[in-house]
Design an enzyme around this catalytic site. Structure first.
Site, short mmCIF file in Angstrom:
data_model
loop_
_atom_site.label_atom_id
_atom_site.label_comp_id
_atom_site.label_asym_id
_atom_site.label_seq_id
_atom_site.Cartn_x
_atom_site.Cartn_y
_atom_site.Cartn_z
CE LYS A 78 -3.86 1.83 2.81
NZ LYS A 78 -4.67 1.57 4.01
CB SER A 153 -8.20 3.12 2.97
OG SER A 153 -7.25 2.54 3.88
CB SER A 177 -8.19 0.18 5.77
OG SER A 177 -8.96 1.36 5.81
#
Lengths: 486, 103
Positions: A78, A153, A177
């Site tokens: 990420k 996310s 997330s």
């Protein structure tokens, strides 16, 4: 050789050790897969093609190393993890050109284990969002249907794993997330206990809630990644000094010995029919296998959404004060005086969701409102922790849904922040309590979309949690790769 | 509680954010109203906590229960990154971050 991308993480690692193919082959397969799927899903902010191939060549020159469990394995991280040589954008325009001087401990450990990073995965700006639509670099799309969101996310990480770009990826979970995009994309995601994995070198959102964790396509693969990243770190004072358990030799419990608690507040929330059907089928599969399911009372979970959004926003408003257009990031044009420069730089560089949360966080911390909102939420957090501990006292693990609706069309709620906050109610309580949670696919809905469930366990009980997860994984029908994977 | 435009402006100022205005230009009234209303709605939702039985409950600010031992008091040896760090700044003068005049 063309099917390297279909192999799971442990299979890829074993084949590399056995020299069935080279690190260069593995990285090339991942990059080819990115090239093919990226136009449809947009999982990457940066593709690290050149450096990945260079690192693979170096590894191939020295040959496989049995002491490095991820030797030659391509991974995505990420875009909130600092990795030298690439920008860490955190999905924000403000950090478009930010090249970190340090590397995240998680990245260092994966690298030391032989992993090769092929991409920085897309995410909501500063990890604030549940759909990956709040990325300044465009939305990621769900590999099961590109008209739908992948969740967030860490949507880029989940989509990259589901679309077979990489066999594993790293994300962060502040309010769900990791677990929520894993569920919406049909892969496995683990939020470790707060303090099990170092947060050093990860862009901070809410420091008492943030935790890094892995995505992969099976529970065992996630366990391997956790075994590499977990453990004390002198660079993060909130990272626990406890020794790390063995996650590689999981002792799967017998179904008949397992009691799972169903948090009443979550299971009575009401589900979209296709999700309801899939969750009922999952519960039936468990009871048919001999697992005992019992309802457990967690009355304070009704306060989770408000508690979380107050605390997370407060911590975010403080953490994001550093983005002022002075030390890094973009500076507004026009050379105004200093305070105006701060205000303009922040307003131009930060997106609407991040600004909303900074506003809320600033409000709840401000004089006159601190006790009524921030302190009150911190007190409610303790009530939620109490519910969590009491409920775990009545069973081995807690079993919860992940979302009440299946992956939804892009753009559905972007103008309705409160509705989207409320959609997070299934995942937030775990971050407030600090415990570990494993999200895994429970099957496909009648609409052909993955539906996930999550298992919650006691703090630092990852070994047991993963063992129970491995059992559930065998009981539930496999979802396989999405149709686009061909 | 309900938030009015003045409240929202005060919070935006504390947060060092503009409230609907762009680069110093005054905000369009409709846009400003939408922002204030949205903020007010979010804050109003948080009032659900008024029902939580928190009398005498100790606040929980971190889930971490382990002791957090301090590091040995020794200087880090992997520093020497001043140039790299300063290189991220939009504007610098020598070894300093540069900002506009304050007064």
């Amino acid at each position: 050789m063309t099917d390297i991308h279909r192999l799971g993480l442990r299979q890829t690692a074993q084949a590399l050790q056995a020299r069935e193919f080279s690190a260069t082959d593995a990285v090339s397969a991942a990059l080819e897969r990115i090239r093919l799927t990226e136009p449809r899903i947009g999982a990457c902010v940066t593709v690290l093609g050149e450096s990945a191939l260079r690192e693979a060549k170096l590894l191939d020159e020295s040959g496989p190393d049995p002491a490095r469990p991820l030797w030659g394995v391509p991974l995505a991280v990420k875009d909130v993890f600092d990795l030298k040589g690439a920008p860490t954008t955190a999905g924000s325009r403000l950090l478009e050109n930010y090249f970190p001087a340090f590397e995240a401990t998680v990245v260092e450990r994966l690298r030391a284990a032989g992993a090769i990073f092929v991409s920085k995965a897309n995410c909501d700006e500063f990890a604030m969002g549940s759909t990956t639509e709040f990325s300044a670099y465009g939305p990621t799309k769900n590999p099961w249907d590109p008209a739908l969101v992948p969740g967030g996310s860490s949507g880029g990480s989940a989509a990259a794993v589901a679309a077979l770009q990489v066999p594993g990826a790293m994300g962060t979970d502040t309010g769900g997330s990791i677990r929520q995009p894993a569920a919406l994309c049909g892969c496995v995601g683990l939020k470790p206990t707060y303090g099990r994995v170092s947060r050093y070198g990860i862009v901070a959102f809410a420091s008492s809630l943030d935790q890094a964790g892995p995505f992969a396509r099976s529970v065992g693969d996630v366990a391997l990644l956790l075994s590499v990243i977990a453990g004390p770190d002198g660079k993060d004072s909130t990272c626990s000094a406890r020794p790390v358990d063995d996650y590689l030799n999981l002792k799967e419990p017998k179904a008949a010995d397992l009691t799972l608690g169903l948090p009443d507040a979550l299971w009575s929330a009401g589900f979209e029919p296709s999700v309801d059907e899939a969750l009922s089928a999952a519960k039936k599969a468990l009871t048919d296998a001999g697992v005992r399911l019992k309802s457990v009372s967690m009355p304070n979970l009704r306060y989770s959404v408000a508690t979380y959004y107050i605390l997370a926003a407060a911590e975010a408003s403080s953490n994001l004060a550093r983005y002022d257009g002075v030390r890094y990031g973009q500076r507004a044009e026009g050379d105004p005086e200093l305070v105006a420069l701060y205000r303009r730089s922040r307003s131009q560089g930060l997106g609407p969701e991040v600004r909303r949360r900074i506003m809320l966080g600033t409000f709840v911390l401000s004089s006159g409102y601190y006790d009524a909102y921030f302190k009150k939420a911190a007190q409610t957090r303790r009530l939620i922790l109490g519910d969590y501990q009491r409920a775990l006292g009545e069973c081995d693990y807690l079993l919860a849904p992940v979302t009440s609706i299946p992956a939804w069309p892009l753009g559905s709620f972007t103008d309705d922040p409160l509705t989207i906050y409320q959609l997070d109610m299934m995942t937030l309580p775990l971050n407030l309590a600090g415990g570990p949670g494993l999200s895994l696919p429970a099957g496909l809905s009648s609409a052909g979309l993955p539906v996930g469930v999550q298992l919650w366990g006691p703090s630092f009980g990852e070994a047991g949690l993963l063992s129970a997860g491995a059992l559930l994984e065998r009981i539930f029908p496999p979802v396989g790769p999405p149709p686009m994977a061909g | 509680m309900a938030i009015n435009e003045n409240d929202a402006r005060a919070v935006a100022n504390l947060a060092r954010l503009e409230l609907g205005e762009t680069a110093g230009q005054v905000a369009d009234p409709a846009r400003l109203k939408a922002l204030v209303d949205e903020f007010s709605k979010i804050v109003a939702y948080m009032d659900i906590l008024n029902g939580a039985p928190t009398e005498g409950v100790e606040p929980l600010y971190s889930p971490m229960t382990d002791p957090l031992p301090p590091r040995a008091d020794e200087p880090a040896r992997d520093g020497q990154k001043a140039d790299e760090l300063l290189g991220q700044a939009p504007e610098r003068v020598g070894r300093y971050f540069s900002v506009p005049r304050i007064f």
